[in-house]
Design an enzyme around this catalytic site. Structure first.
Site, PDB file in Angstrom:
ATOM      1  N   CYS A 191       0.831  -1.208   0.000  1.00 39.25           N
ATOM      2  CA  CYS A 191       0.000   0.000   0.000  1.00 39.25           C
ATOM      3  C   CYS A 191       0.860   1.250   0.000  1.00 39.25           C
ATOM      4  O   CYS A 191       1.840   1.322   0.747  1.00 39.25           O
ATOM      5  CB  CYS A 191      -0.866   0.070   1.255  1.00 39.25           C
TER       6      CYS A 191
ATOM      7  N   ASP B   9      -7.052  -5.920   8.706  1.00 43.42           N
ATOM      8  CA  ASP B   9      -6.632  -6.176   7.325  1.00 43.42           C
ATOM      9  C   ASP B   9      -5.338  -5.430   6.987  1.00 43.42           C
ATOM     10  O   ASP B   9      -5.319  -4.205   6.898  1.00 43.42           O
ATOM     11  CB  ASP B   9      -7.768  -5.723   6.388  1.00 43.42           C
TER      12      ASP B   9
ATOM     13  N   ARG C  18       0.746  -7.660  -6.198  1.00 48.33           N
ATOM     14  CA  ARG C  18       0.516  -6.254  -6.547  1.00 48.33           C
ATOM     15  C   ARG C  18      -0.672  -5.689  -5.792  1.00 48.33           C
ATOM     16  O   ARG C  18      -1.675  -6.379  -5.554  1.00 48.33           O
ATOM     17  CB  ARG C  18       0.324  -6.082  -8.052  1.00 48.33           C
ATOM     18  N   GLY C  19      -0.494  -4.441  -5.390  1.00 47.45           N
ATOM     19  CA  GLY C  19      -1.588  -3.735  -4.732  1.00 47.45           C
ATOM     20  C   GLY C  19      -2.726  -3.601  -5.726  1.00 47.45           C
ATOM     21  O   GLY C  19      -2.484  -3.422  -6.923  1.00 47.45           O
TER      22      GLY C  19
ATOM     23  N   GLU D  13      -2.132   3.905  -5.745  1.00 47.05           N
ATOM     24  CA  GLU D  13      -1.997   3.921  -4.282  1.00 47.05           C
ATOM     25  C   GLU D  13      -1.459   2.576  -3.813  1.00 47.05           C
ATOM     26  O   GLU D  13      -1.782   2.099  -2.716  1.00 47.05           O
ATOM     27  CB  GLU D  13      -3.342   4.239  -3.620  1.00 47.05           C
TER      28      GLU D  13
ATOM     29  N   GLU E 120      16.050  -5.352  20.232  1.00 47.64           N
ATOM     30  CA  GLU E 120      16.229  -6.500  21.115  1.00 47.64           C
ATOM     31  C   GLU E 120      15.238  -7.634  20.782  1.00 47.64           C
ATOM     32  O   GLU E 120      15.509  -8.807  21.028  1.00 47.64           O
ATOM     33  CB  GLU E 120      16.000  -6.026  22.555  1.00 47.64           C
ATOM     34  N   SER E 121      14.085  -7.262  20.196  1.00 45.79           N
ATOM     35  CA  SER E 121      13.030  -8.249  19.944  1.00 45.79           C
ATOM     36  C   SER E 121      13.352  -9.211  18.806  1.00 45.79           C
ATOM     37  O   SER E 121      12.868 -10.329  18.775  1.00 45.79           O
ATOM     38  CB  SER E 121      11.705  -7.547  19.620  1.00 45.79           C
TER      39      SER E 121
HETATM   40  P1  XMP Z   1      -0.716  -7.257   3.391  1.00 49.55           P
HETATM   41  O1  XMP Z   1       0.183  -6.428   4.259  1.00 49.55           O
HETATM   42  O2  XMP Z   1      -1.176  -8.496   4.084  1.00 49.55           O
HETATM   43  O3  XMP Z   1      -1.994  -6.336   3.134  1.00 49.55           O
HETATM   44  O4  XMP Z   1      -0.094  -7.542   2.055  1.00 49.55           O
HETATM   45  C1  XMP Z   1      -3.076  -6.760   2.349  1.00 49.55           C
HETATM   46  C2  XMP Z   1      -4.141  -5.696   2.279  1.00 49.55           C
HETATM   47  O5  XMP Z   1      -3.641  -4.514   1.614  1.00 49.55           O
HETATM   48  C3  XMP Z   1      -4.746  -3.783   1.080  1.00 49.55           C
HETATM   49  N1  XMP Z   1      -4.423  -3.411  -0.296  1.00 49.55           N
HETATM   50  C4  XMP Z   1      -4.090  -2.179  -0.682  1.00 49.55           C
HETATM   51  N2  XMP Z   1      -4.002  -1.011   0.018  1.00 49.55           N
HETATM   52  N3  XMP Z   1      -3.292   0.090  -1.954  1.00 49.55           N
HETATM   53  C5  XMP Z   1      -3.602   0.130  -0.637  1.00 49.55           C
HETATM   54  O6  XMP Z   1      -3.512   1.195  -0.021  1.00 49.55           O
HETATM   55  C6  XMP Z   1      -3.365  -1.032  -2.723  1.00 49.55           C
HETATM   56  O7  XMP Z   1      -3.047  -1.022  -3.914  1.00 49.55           O
HETATM   57  C7  XMP Z   1      -3.792  -2.228  -2.050  1.00 49.55           C
HETATM   58  N4  XMP Z   1      -3.985  -3.506  -2.478  1.00 49.55           N
HETATM   59  C8  XMP Z   1      -4.372  -4.202  -1.373  1.00 49.55           C
HETATM   60  C9  XMP Z   1      -5.959  -4.680   1.172  1.00 49.55           C
HETATM   61  O8  XMP Z   1      -6.752  -4.226   2.246  1.00 49.55           O
HETATM   62  C10 XMP Z   1      -5.343  -6.043   1.440  1.00 49.55           C
HETATM   63  O9  XMP Z   1      -6.215  -6.924   2.081  1.00 49.55           O
END
Ligand code: XMP
Length: 487
Positions: free
Chosen positions: A306, A341, A389-390, A424, A478-479
């Site tokens: 993100c 999430d 990919r986001g 984004e 430390e963690s």
């Molecule tokens: P993780 O950290 O587990 O997060 O990979 C997964 C969650 O990220 C969100 N998501 C996005 N948020 N831009 C964002 O700001 C994006 O392009 C994007 N794609 C996914 C979504 O809530 C997912 O479950």
């Protein structure tokens, strides 16, 4: 303008203080949790509705392990339905609408149908819907000529082994064993087809005792929908094929059109399970709860891919977002669960998210490198990797535009207008991680230990006992492992 006096915290900013524990074995603890106010799952983990994370293969693996997969929405409604159906068919005690073939069809057509639907047999049904026999790959493979008809090679009704509705699972298992057969049709008293039991289906509950199952014994699955007008039709089609939960997939869930969509779905489908989000504030969670959601999804910008916080300046560090949103749900007077999430990188983050008030977590990139995630692994700098990919990244957004344009027949010029997109999210690669079951095993193992450190038999007790301590950068250092060279 106002500025909040307290700092926003995320997982690495805190630790949980160990509590007196009566737990003597990690196996003793209960990892089940509420997905919505009326659905429980055996491990508190969802795979994210991202096109590099969850389609049917991932959803099947997640539900078999006791969690649930949420199939992303960036596909046609027909494909979405197919994906949900294939999860529902993956482990039903009985397949409700088995693939069928007419006795007058050619065996080459039958072979084509079996290949297309990836099944090893078809029930033979005539034009008045009466069962005439059964055809398996063995029958067609052993056929002396290829221009024969189905009726020439099938096992005819007189020699078929079958059950009638109301059978017991042991009865099915015994018949399959006695006759050494793979498939057992279930036939109604009037001779029409009721369903089909396969040997695999009878054995799967033994192999996956934790599986998340619906009331018909089928694997549970969720699907994402958007908030635009046409998405109500998508929701209707998904409900029709038996989806367990609908996830309203919108980046800024505390928006009028999202609240309206929850209300509309609630009214139209009073018993549908609706997860609404994403929010990161008390008011956001409260408003979606009051609109009638069955669970609230929390997280604005914590995800690994993100960039919302960078691009827009908005977001709340995830642990604070969880705690605030949990307050918002309480304030609404509704007893519905919260889903954390994004941002889970290790088992400890999962434990902290639950202790902070979430009842389940949604994970994206940690699962994107697994075998079950869509796409094939590739080699990059000698390492086996997969793409993540986001969903708001440039690639994902443009991919979507092209699909939409091909459906709506918009001009090619529009579909190539990359300059209009403000991403984004990013596109990245993650190490290949084998089967998702192995990743889940590590996460759930960490959770079991975490429950024991928290003096808790279950997730509810973990939350009641939780005492967080904020830590300094030295505490964070430390963690992790430190002052040694990792091998
Ligand atoms: P993780 O950290 O587990 O997060 O990979 C997964 C969650 O990220 C969100 N998501 C996005 N948020 N831009 C964002 O700001 C994006 O392009 C994007 N794609 C996914 C979504 O809530 C997912 O479950």
């Amino acid at each position: 303008m106002k500025i909040r006096p307290t700092k926003g915290l995320t997982f690495d900013d805190v630790l949980l203080i160990p509590q007196k524990s009566a737990i003597t074995s990690r196996q003793q603890v209960d990892t089940s949790s509420r997905l919505t106010d009326s659905i429980r799952i055996n491990i508190p983990i969802l795979s994210a509705n991202m096109d590099t994370v969850t389609e049917a293969g991932m959803a099947i693996a997640m539900a078999n392990a006791g969690g649930i997969g949420i199939i992303h929405r960036f596909m046609s409604v027909e494909n979405h339905i197919r994906q949900v159906r294939s999860v529902k068919r993956a482990q039903a005690v009985m397949v409700e609408h088995p693939y069928v073939i007419n006795p007058e069809d050619s065996i080459s057509k039958a072979v084509g149908e079996m290949r297309k639907n990836k099944v090893g047999g078809l029930v033979v049904v005539d034009s008045s819907d009466k069962v005439q026999g059964i055809l398996t790959t063995r029958d067609v493979n052993l056929a002396p000529e290829t221009d024969l008809l189905v009726r020439d090679v099938m096992t005819p009704f007189e020699r078929m082994v079958f059950l009638t509705p109301g059978f017991g699972i042991d009865q099915a298992r015994n018949l399959l064993f006695q006759h050494r057969i793979e498939k057992l049709p279930v036939i109604n008293p009037d001779g029409t087809l009721h369903g089909l039991i396969t040997a695999q289906d009878v054995l799967k509950p033994i192999k996956n005792p934790n599986a998340a199952l619906d009331e018909k014994g089928r694997l549970r699955v969720g699907a994402a929908i958007g908030v635009s007008h046409g998405e109500v039709e998508r929701a209707a089609a998904l409900i029709e094929v038996g989806v367990d939960v609908l996830v309203l997939d919108i980046a800024h869930g505390h928006a009028d059109h999202c609240v309206e969509m929850v209300k509309r779905l609630r009214k139209q489908y009073p018993t549908a399970q609706i997860i609404a989000g994403n929010v990161a504030s008390r008011q956001g969670a409260r408003d979606l709860a009051l609109a009638g959601a069955n669970a609230i999804k929390v997280g604005i910008g914590p995800g690994s891919i993100c960039t919302t916080r960078m691009v827009t300046g908005f977001g709340v560090p995830q642990l604070t977002a969880i705690m605030d949103s949990a307050d918002g749900i309480r304030e609404s007077g509704r007893d519905i669960p919260l889903i954390a999430d994004g941002g889970i990188q290790k088992a400890g983050d999962l434990v902290k998210a639950l202790a902070g008030g979430a009842e389940t977590v949604m994970i994206g990139s940690m699962f994107a490198g697994t075998e079950e995630a869509p796409g094939s692994p590739v080699f990059r700098d000698g390492q086996k990797v997969k793409v993540v990919r986001g969903m708001a990244s440039l690639g994902a957004t443009m991919g979507r535009k092209q699909v939409e344009n091909s459906v709506s027949d918009e001009s090619a010029e529009d579909s190539e207008d990359w300059m209009k997109v403000v991403p984004e999210g990013v596109e990245a690669v993650v190490p290949y991680r084998g089967n998702v079951g192995e990743v889940l095993h590590q996460l759930v193992g960490g959770l079991r230990s975490g429950l024991s450190y928290g003096g808790a038999n279950n997730i509810r007790q973990l939350q009641e006992n939780a005492e967080f301590i904020e830590i300094s950068p030295a505490g964070i250092r430390e963690s992790g492992s430190h002052d040694v060279r990792r091998i």
